[in-house]
Design a protein around this motif. Structure first.
Motif: not given
Length: 403
Positions: A34-39
Motif C-alpha cells: 500500500v503506497r502511492a501508485a507510481a505505476v
C-alpha cells in the motif's frame, strides 16, 4: 522469493487435481504493498518472435486481477475479463488467445496490474478449462492432458504499485527458449533467461547423457519433435524418474547432522537470526539461539526435495518457511554436506555431488548469465532468472532460436 511463487510447481498438477485446487496463478513478485501508485494501470509489453520457426504463435495473459482478486485473462489492450463459472466436470474456457507475431516480427500488448503468466504456443492454441475451483492449466506430466503434444512455454509476472517483476521459469519444465526484460526510467534494459549459443540443444543432449533415468524426463511428439523436459518432481509423478533418485544424498545428510549441527541464517539482512538443526531419529529439529524448539522436519523424500513442498513445506511465516526454503536450496544444489552454514550462496560449490538436481544443474550451465529457476527456491542467494524495476517503462518477452 515471492510467497506464491514458491507454490508454482504444484500449480501444474494433473488435470483432475488441478480442477479441484482452484489456486490463483503463481506470482513472480511480492504481494501488493500500500503506497502511492507510481505505476500506471497498464504498461506495454513488446513480444518479439526471434524463434526462426514458421508456425503461428499464440499468446495468452492469464492471472489474477490484483485490485479484486478475481481470476481471468487480459486481452491485447490490457482489459481484464473474468472467467465465467466452471463445472464439476471441467468445461472449455473462453478463447483468450492473442495472435502472436510471425518469425522476425514484434507486437506490443498491454500488461494490466496482474499476477499471472504469459503463455505462448507454437502451431496450436492451448486448451484451458474451467472447473468449479477455477482455471485448469496445462499439466503435461499427465499423458492424457490435451496440451501434451503442443510446443509451449510461459513467463510469470506481477505488475503492481511497487513495480514489475517478470521471470523466465523452468520450475515445471524446460521448453521453448525465451528471454524477459524490463526497461528502466533511464532507458536501460535489464534482461535474463537467454541461453548460450547452442544452449537449447546442448541442454537436451546433456540431460540425455545423464545416467540414472534423467533422460526419461525428455518428452517428444509422435513425429519426433522435442517438446520439453519435465522438472524432476513431475518426472517422479509421471514415473519417468526413480522416486528414490535423491535418497542417497538425503540419507547422508541425515547421518551427518545426527552428530553435528546445521546452522541456518535465513535472512541476509538479519545475520543475527540463526537456527540450529540436529537430527534425532526421523526428525530434524531446529532451535533458536536460546535453545527453544522452533520447528521440526520429517526426513524428506526425493519429491519433497524437488518440489520444496510436502515434507519440506514452506509456509508464509518468518521461521519455518525461511528455514525450509534454505534446506530446499541446499538439497537441490547438494551443498548441505559440504557447508554446515546455510544458505551457501556461492555457485562455485553447487551441484558437485554425484547425487544432485542434474536437471537444474544443466539448465544453469546453459544460461548466458548463469541464472535460472531450476527449482522453486532457486532465488536463495539470488541465482534466479528474474528482473524487476519499481518504475517500469516497458516489458519484453523475446522468443529465442531453437539453435
Amino acid at each position: 522469493m515471492p510467497s506464491s511463487h514458491r507454490r508454482k510447481l504444484r500449480l501444474l498438477a494433473p488435470l483432475a487435481v488441478a480442477a479441484l485446487m482452484g489456486t490463483a496463478l503463481s506470482v513472480a513478485g511480492p504481494s501488493p504493498t500500500v503506497r502511492a501508485a507510481a505505476v500506471p494501470s497498464t504498461i506495454p509489453l513488446t513480444f518479439t518472435n526471434n524463434s526462426g520457426r514458421g508456425e503461428q504463435v499464440y499468446v495468452y495473459n492469464l492471472g489474477t486481477e490484483l485490485s479484486t482478486g478475481r481470476q481471468g485473462w487480459a486481452d491485447a489492450n490490457g482489459t481484464f475479463h473474468p472467467w465465467p463459472a466452471g463445472g464439476s466436470t471441467p468445461v472449455p474456457a473462453p478463447d483468450a488467445s492473442i495472435t502472436g507475431p510471425a518469425a522476425g516480427a514484434s507486437m506490443t500488448i498491454r500488461l494490466p496490474k496482474f499476477s499471472g503468466r504469459i503463455y505462448f504456443s507454437y502451431g496450436q492454441k492451448l486448451v484451458f478449462k474451467l472447473a468449479t475451483g477455477g482455471l485448469v492449466q496445462p499439466a503435461v506430466q499427465n499423458p492424457s492432458d490435451p496440451n501434451r503434444n503442443i510446443l509451449f512455454n510461459w513467463s510469470e509476472y506481477t505488475l503492481n504499485d511497487s513495480g514489475l517483476w517478470i521471470n523466465s521459469t523452468q520450475v515445471d519444465m524446460f521448453s521453448a527458449p525465451y528471454a524477459v526484460g524490463v526497461k528502466r526510467p533511464d532507458g536501460s534494459v535489464a534482461s535474463t533467461g537467454r541461453l548460450k549459443p547452442g544452449g537449447y540443444r546442448g541442454f537436451f543432449a546433456a540431460l540425455r547423457g545423464q545416467p540414472g533415468g534423467w533422460a526419461n524426463l525428455v518428452q517428444t511428439r509422435p513425429d519426433g519433435t522435442v517438446l520439453r523436459a519435465l522438472a524432476p518432481g513431475h518426472g517422479i509423478e509421471a514415473g519417468a524418474l526413480p522416486a528414490n533418485v535423491m535418497n542417497d544424498y538425503i540419507n547422508r545428510v541425515w547421518t551427518k547432522y545426527a552428530t553435528s549441527t546445521l546452522t541456518v541464517t535465513p535472512f541476509a539482512n538479519q545475520p543475527s537470526v540463526k537456527y540450529y538443526g540436529r537430527v534425532s531419529g526421523n526428525v530434524m529439529n531446529f532451535t533458536n539461539g536460546s535453545g527453544a524448539l522452533v520447528t521440526s522436519f520429517q526426513k524428506p523424500d526425493s519429491d519433497s526435495v524437488f518440489g520444496c513442498y510436502k515434507l519440506l513445506d514452506a509456509p508464509n511465516d518468518q521461521v519455518r518457511g525461511p528455514i525450509s526454503r534454505t534446506l530446499c536450496a541446499g538439497y537441490n544444489r547438494s551443498t548441505l554436506l559440504t557447508n554446515p552454514n546455510q544458505p551457501d550462496t556461492s555457485s562455485a560449490g553447487f551441484y558437485k555431488d554425484v547425487v544432485t538436481n542434474h536437471y537444474s544443474r544443466k539448465i544453469h550451465a546453459q544460461m548466458v548469465d548463469g541464472k535460472a529457476y531450476g527449482f522453486a527456491f532457486d532465488d536463495v542467494g539470488a541465482h534466479e532468472s528474474l528482473v524487476h524495476d519499481g518504475d517500469p517503462r516497458q516489458a519484453y518477452v523475446t522468443l529465442d532460436p531453437f539453435d
